[in-house]
Scaffold this motif. Structure first.
Motif, PDB file in Angstrom:
ATOM      1  N   PRO A   2     -21.773  61.695  10.417  1.00  0.00           N
ATOM      2  CA  PRO A   2     -21.029  62.666   9.612  1.00  0.00           C
ATOM      3  C   PRO A   2     -19.560  62.687  10.018  1.00  0.00           C
ATOM      4  N   ASP A   3     -18.717  63.101   9.042  1.00  0.00           N
ATOM      5  CA  ASP A   3     -17.275  63.185   9.322  1.00  0.00           C
ATOM      6  C   ASP A   3     -16.986  64.222  10.390  1.00  0.00           C
ATOM      7  N   ARG A   4     -17.617  65.397  10.293  1.00  0.00           N
ATOM      8  CA  ARG A   4     -17.404  66.482  11.242  1.00  0.00           C
ATOM      9  C   ARG A   4     -18.661  66.654  12.082  1.00  0.00           C
ATOM     10  N   LEU A   5     -18.452  66.897  13.358  1.00  0.00           N
ATOM     11  CA  LEU A   5     -19.560  67.083  14.285  1.00  0.00           C
ATOM     12  C   LEU A   5     -19.655  68.543  14.678  1.00  0.00           C
ATOM     13  N   SER A   6     -20.864  69.014  14.891  1.00  0.00           N
ATOM     14  CA  SER A   6     -21.090  70.367  15.400  1.00  0.00           C
ATOM     15  C   SER A   6     -21.141  70.289  16.920  1.00  0.00           C
ATOM     16  N   LEU A   8     -21.923  70.356  20.555  1.00  0.00           N
ATOM     17  CA  LEU A   8     -23.159  70.367  21.334  1.00  0.00           C
ATOM     18  C   LEU A   8     -24.411  70.016  20.540  1.00  0.00           C
ATOM     19  N   SER A   9     -24.250  69.598  19.285  1.00  0.00           N
ATOM     20  CA  SER A   9     -25.411  69.126  18.524  1.00  0.00           C
ATOM     21  C   SER A   9     -25.864  67.795  19.106  1.00  0.00           C
ATOM     22  N   GLU A  10     -27.043  67.351  18.701  1.00  0.00           N
ATOM     23  CA  GLU A  10     -27.543  66.058  19.180  1.00  0.00           C
ATOM     24  C   GLU A  10     -26.603  64.927  18.783  1.00  0.00           C
ATOM     25  N   VAL A  11     -26.036  65.003  17.595  1.00  0.00           N
ATOM     26  CA  VAL A  11     -25.103  63.971  17.136  1.00  0.00           C
ATOM     27  C   VAL A  11     -23.835  64.006  17.983  1.00  0.00           C
ATOM     28  N   TRP A  12     -23.334  65.213  18.300  1.00  0.00           N
ATOM     29  CA  TRP A  12     -22.142  65.344  19.149  1.00  0.00           C
ATOM     30  C   TRP A  12     -22.416  64.758  20.536  1.00  0.00           C
ATOM     31  N   LEU A  13     -23.576  65.068  21.098  1.00  0.00           N
ATOM     32  CA  LEU A  13     -23.929  64.545  22.419  1.00  0.00           C
ATOM     33  C   LEU A  13     -24.061  63.015  22.397  1.00  0.00           C
ATOM     34  N   ALA A  14     -24.592  62.466  21.311  1.00  0.00           N
ATOM     35  CA  ALA A  14     -24.685  61.009  21.185  1.00  0.00           C
ATOM     36  C   ALA A  14     -23.287  60.392  21.138  1.00  0.00           C
ATOM     37  N   GLU A  15     -22.377  61.037  20.435  1.00  0.00           N
ATOM     38  CA  GLU A  15     -20.988  60.559  20.388  1.00  0.00           C
ATOM     39  C   GLU A  15     -20.335  60.642  21.763  1.00  0.00           C
ATOM     40  N   ALA A  78     -17.332  76.515  27.623  1.00  0.00           N
ATOM     41  CA  ALA A  78     -17.665  75.101  27.424  1.00  0.00           C
ATOM     42  C   ALA A  78     -16.787  74.502  26.332  1.00  0.00           C
ATOM     43  N   VAL A  79     -16.537  75.275  25.286  1.00  0.00           N
ATOM     44  CA  VAL A  79     -15.622  74.810  24.235  1.00  0.00           C
ATOM     45  C   VAL A  79     -14.275  74.470  24.862  1.00  0.00           C
ATOM     46  N   GLY A  80     -13.751  75.362  25.699  1.00  0.00           N
ATOM     47  CA  GLY A  80     -12.472  75.125  26.354  1.00  0.00           C
ATOM     48  C   GLY A  80     -12.499  73.889  27.236  1.00  0.00           C
ATOM     49  N   GLN A  81     -13.581  73.700  27.972  1.00  0.00           N
ATOM     50  CA  GLN A  81     -13.671  72.549  28.869  1.00  0.00           C
ATOM     51  C   GLN A  81     -13.751  71.248  28.086  1.00  0.00           C
ATOM     52  N   PHE A  82     -14.549  71.214  27.018  1.00  0.00           N
ATOM     53  CA  PHE A  82     -14.746  69.968  26.284  1.00  0.00           C
ATOM     54  C   PHE A  82     -13.712  69.729  25.186  1.00  0.00           C
ATOM     55  N   THR A  83     -12.776  70.632  25.011  1.00  0.00           N
ATOM     56  CA  THR A  83     -11.628  70.349  24.148  1.00  0.00           C
ATOM     57  C   THR A  83     -10.405  70.030  24.996  1.00  0.00           C
ATOM     58  N   LEU A 123     -12.251  63.363  25.116  1.00  0.00           N
ATOM     59  CA  LEU A 123     -12.278  64.753  24.648  1.00  0.00           C
ATOM     60  C   LEU A 123     -11.421  64.923  23.391  1.00  0.00           C
ATOM     61  N   ALA A 124     -10.258  64.296  23.365  1.00  0.00           N
ATOM     62  CA  ALA A 124      -9.376  64.402  22.192  1.00  0.00           C
ATOM     63  C   ALA A 124     -10.029  63.778  20.966  1.00  0.00           C
ATOM     64  N   GLU A 125     -10.654  62.623  21.149  1.00  0.00           N
ATOM     65  CA  GLU A 125     -11.353  61.962  20.042  1.00  0.00           C
ATOM     66  C   GLU A 125     -12.456  62.876  19.494  1.00  0.00           C
ATOM     67  N   LEU A 126     -13.261  63.441  20.377  1.00  0.00           N
ATOM     68  CA  LEU A 126     -14.325  64.340  19.942  1.00  0.00           C
ATOM     69  C   LEU A 126     -13.782  65.609  19.315  1.00  0.00           C
ATOM     70  N   ALA A 127     -12.782  66.212  19.945  1.00  0.00           N
ATOM     71  CA  ALA A 127     -12.225  67.483  19.453  1.00  0.00           C
ATOM     72  C   ALA A 127     -11.668  67.316  18.037  1.00  0.00           C
ATOM     73  N   GLY A 128     -11.093  66.152  17.762  1.00  0.00           N
ATOM     74  CA  GLY A 128     -10.533  65.920  16.437  1.00  0.00           C
ATOM     75  C   GLY A 128     -11.576  65.840  15.332  1.00  0.00           C
ATOM     76  N   ARG A 129     -12.835  65.658  15.712  1.00  0.00           N
ATOM     77  CA  ARG A 129     -13.919  65.549  14.733  1.00  0.00           C
ATOM     78  C   ARG A 129     -14.975  66.636  14.865  1.00  0.00           C
TER      79      ARG A 129
END
Length: 132
Positions: A2-6, A8-15, A78-83, A123-129
């Motif tokens: 998906p374009d946007r990730l949720s 801590l979702s399973e897809v986010w964790l896989a990314e 956790a949001v703060g740490q992973f962004t 983190l920047a790559e993930l945060a952007g999506r």
């Protein structure tokens, strides 16, 4: 994918795993850290980051596997740490992250990774999506 990730979702964790595998910690350390995030929209989320010979070797979703230390975060922190907005050392010193087990392995063994440019790029790559 998906374009946007949720967050801590399973897809986010896989990314996270795809982007982090092979990153250098900067020395030949071995450390395993279990992250436990409470109060997330996905419930209680757990995953393990395993560093072997100074490189991220595995990201394991769930409660399986040996952890030298467990880092427990409330969802907003956790949001703060992973962004990249909240440094793990600051979180620990201000009580926003609780460590159990060999806390020095987290604070010192993971510092080269968590403070490094490659991790910040992940983190920047993930945060952007990511939608939080």
């Amino acid at each position: 994918m998906p374009d946007r990730l949720s967050f801590l979702s399973e897809v986010w964790l896989a990314e996270l795993a795809d982007l982090a595998l092979g990153l250098s910690v900067g020395d030949a350390s071995d450390v395993s850290v279990r992250y436990v995030i409470t109060g997330s929209p996905h419930g209680k989320v757990q995953f393990l980051i395993v560093v072997v010979d100074g490189r991220v070797a595995e990201v394991v979703v769930g409660a399986d596997g040996h952890a030298d230390v467990t880092a427990t975060w409330r969802y907003p922190d956790a949001v703060g740490q992973f962004t990249g907005d909240l440094h793990p050392d600051v979180a620990y010193m201000t009580g926003r992250c609780k460590l159990t087990g060999d806390y020095a392995r987290y604070l010192y063994g993971m510092r080269p990774l968590l403070g490094g440019a490659s991790w910040k790029d992940v983190l920047a790559e993930l945060a952007g999506r990511t939608d939080v």
